[in-house]
Design an enzyme around this catalytic site. Structure first.
Site, short mmCIF file in Angstrom:
data_model
loop_
_atom_site.label_atom_id
_atom_site.label_comp_id
_atom_site.label_asym_id
_atom_site.label_seq_id
_atom_site.Cartn_x
_atom_site.Cartn_y
_atom_site.Cartn_z
N ASP A 50 0.85 -1.19 0.00
CA ASP A 50 0.00 0.00 0.00
C ASP A 50 0.88 1.24 0.00
OD1 ASP A 50 -1.85 2.03 0.55
OD2 ASP A 50 -1.94 1.52 2.69
N ASP A 69 -4.07 4.06 2.35
CA ASP A 69 -5.48 3.84 2.64
C ASP A 69 -5.77 2.44 3.17
OD1 ASP A 69 -5.12 2.32 0.37
OD2 ASP A 69 -6.74 3.26 -0.80
N ASP A 110 -1.91 -1.25 -3.87
CA ASP A 110 -2.19 -0.48 -5.07
C ASP A 110 -1.07 -0.64 -6.09
OD1 ASP A 110 -0.17 1.24 -3.95
OD2 ASP A 110 -1.75 2.25 -2.79
N ASP A 163 -9.86 -16.31 -15.41
CA ASP A 163 -10.65 -16.77 -14.27
C ASP A 163 -11.78 -17.70 -14.74
OD1 ASP A 163 -11.36 -16.54 -11.41
OD2 ASP A 163 -13.16 -15.57 -12.17
N GLU A 212 -7.29 -20.79 -15.39
CA GLU A 212 -7.79 -21.40 -14.17
C GLU A 212 -8.92 -22.32 -14.60
OE1 GLU A 212 -10.01 -20.37 -9.94
OE2 GLU A 212 -10.65 -19.48 -11.83
#
Length: 541
Positions: free
Chosen positions: A24, A28, A32, A208, A269
């Site tokens: 991070d 926050d 990111d 996915d 996947e």
């Protein structure tokens, strides 16, 4: 359209970045893109070849980004498209390739298409799987399918007059409506999305739910409503798992990838009921690689490991594809914890010292196998599963959908410990908000800064293994030969030229086979012998 033997993905080490929990930078409490950019030197020095980043798209985060509202936008918590473009350039400058996730089975319920469907705009519902309900007034779901997160796989929506109307399918959370891949708009849109990101320099995509896009249009009841992986059906016969027509989607996607320079790739996947079905996804003209979940799920037992390795390499060799090995990811219990549990016990008392010893040996075995491998963030730090997250902090939708009986996957997603200083173990800068998932007490003992330079640490073992794997001419893509016999408690394999890997899964130390040099061990030798739950790399003639 068979892959060249020198393409990078056939023996690459790819590091999985679970972006919310990696680093991070803006304080926050959520990882990111800027945090990833800061850690690129660490990843380069670790010895990996590429990064796979979990979904970074605009999303209401009903399922940690796997509910995409806009495939051409970055979620504000992570940054912007411009930030993503800078990351791609920076990664390439560090010699790293970059592979984002793509989520084609479903969108978010906040996606413009689904908002149009709820507004009942003409033709909008045809892009999703809407059906009338059963029963006298349509009050029952269209079939008995269950969500992977618990509860029914159907949600009813009101008609324009406000009365209860039709139902939409969501094999995951209600905020993840399934797309109808028989609709031409769907295929066209995803090819356009692929091109959007290929044009910005990404090197491939992780797909996915690659096995689940195509549904039987009749939407029949499942004979066993709990069979969500097709185990009780003949090959290709499950209503939504591994149906033959899904391969047509990937043949089209392969043509898109091949239209770009630079050897772009896909990794699937794909949960299939048998290894030979998985091989179909990576046959010539289709996808490049697929995760080997049978290996991930194999117990720490010699017969099971050897059988999985043999079956996998055998079926993939038939189609000219390379294997892809993986020990952990964001959806499963971290392997030091799995390996520390009694056989067949999915949860309960864990001998973490035992699990960590086995995990170190498993790394040497995995890195010795032919093909490529994935490293899930934090496994290079020896992170265990976090099993004591407070109930009120759990965020995986499985927790609520199961009636708070299944805790879900958050234990593998706790933010990383980078240093032994600060309130968040270096995950966030000083004065930042609390991490989005709480880190357990004592998390700093796994910190990267604490392990760096310690020759006995898990981090330094990973660095050594990955660099030696890259340098040794026997390792990466290719073949293996077993020296041990089936059923032996000591696995002994050889790779040409001049390499052997020995793994002791017996209950006592064993003598090493004849060798010229011990290249590396997962644990110190015991009076020259290889201890139990330990592995060795040997130079041989």
């Amino acid at each position: 359209m068979t892959d060249r033997p020198d393409v990078w993905w056939r023996d690459a080490v790819i590091y999985q970045v679970y972006i919310r929990s990696f680093a991070d930078a803006d304080g926050d409490g959520i990882g990111d893109i800027a945090g990833i950019r800061e850690k690129l030197p660490y990843l380069r020095d670790l010895g990996v070849d590429a990064l796979w980043i979990n979904p970074w798209y605009a999303s209401p985060q009903a399922d940690a980004g796997y509910d995409v509202a806009d495939y051409r936008a970055i979620d504000p918590a992570y940054g912007t498209v411009a930030d993503a473009e800078k990351l791609i350039v920076d990664a390439h400058d560090h010699g790293l390739r970059l592979i984002p996730d793509i989520v084609p089975n479903h969108t978010s319920d906040q996606h413009a298409w689904f908002r149009a469907a709820l507004a009942d705009e003409p033709g909008a519902r045809d892009r999703y799987v809407f059906r009338p309900g059963r029963g006298e007034h349509g009050e029952e779901p269209p079939n008995n399918w269950r969500s992977h997160f618990g509860g029914p796989a159907w949600t009813r929506v009101p008609d324009q007059d406000g009365r209860p109307g039709s139902w939409y399918l969501h094999l995951f959370a209600p905020g993840q409506p399934d797309l109808d891949w028989s609709h031409p708009d769907v295929a066209a849109e995803f090819e356009a999305v692929l091109r959007f990101w290929f044009d910005r320099g990404v090197d491939g995509f992780r797909i996915d739910v690659a096995h689940g896009l195509v549904k039987d249009p009749a939407l029949p009841d499942l004979g066993d409503a709990s069979d969500q992986l097709g185990r009780t059906y003949p090959a290709g016969g499950h209503p939504y798992v591994d149906r033959d027509r899904v391969l047509e989607v990937y043949e089209s996607w392969r043509r898109v990838a091949d239209s770009y320079e630079g050897d772009r790739m896909f990794v699937a996947e794909a949960w299939t009921p048998a290894p030979e079905r998985l091989a179909r996804y990576v046959a010539p003209g289709r996808l490049h690689t697929a995760f080997n979940f049978d290996y991930l799920l194999a117990p720490w037992e010699p017969a099971a490991l050897r059988e999985t390795i043999d079956v996998t390499t055998g079926h993939l060799r038939e189609v000219g594809a390379a294997a892809t090995w993986v020990l952990s990811n964001h959806d499963v219990v971290r392997h030091p914890t799995r390996y520390g549990r009694p056989p067949g016990e999915p949860e309960g008392a864990t001998d973490l010292a035992l699990g960590t010893r086995r995990a170190r040996a498993a790394l040497l075995l995995e890195a010795a196998l032919p093909g490529g491998m994935y490293v899930y963030q934090g496994e290079e730090l020896g992170l265990p599963e976090v099993e004591d997250i407070p109930d009120e902090a759990l965020q995986d939708p499985t927790w609520e959908r199961s009636g708070r009986t299944v805790r879900g996957r958050d234990g593998a997603r706790v933010p990383l410990p980078w240093s032994d200083e600060g309130a968040s173990a270096g995950f966030s800068p000083a004065g930042a908000a609390a991490p989005w998932l709480p880190q357990p007490e004592g998390w700093t003992r796994y910190a990267a800064t604490r392990q760096e330079g310690d020759p006995d640490s898990v981090l330094e073992l990973y660095r050594t293994v990955l660099h030696r794997r890259r340098a040794h001419p026997a390792l990466g893509d290719g073949d293996l030969t077993w020296v041990s016999a089936p059923g032996d408690a000591v696995l002994h394999l050889r790779r040409a030229p001049g390499f052997a890997c020995v793994v002791n899964l017996s209950d006592a130390p064993v003598e090493l086979p004849a060798h010229d040099e011990v290249l590396l061990t997962s644990a110190p030798l015991e009076d020259g012998r290889l201890g139990t739950d330990a592995a060795a790399w040997l130079a041989v003639r």
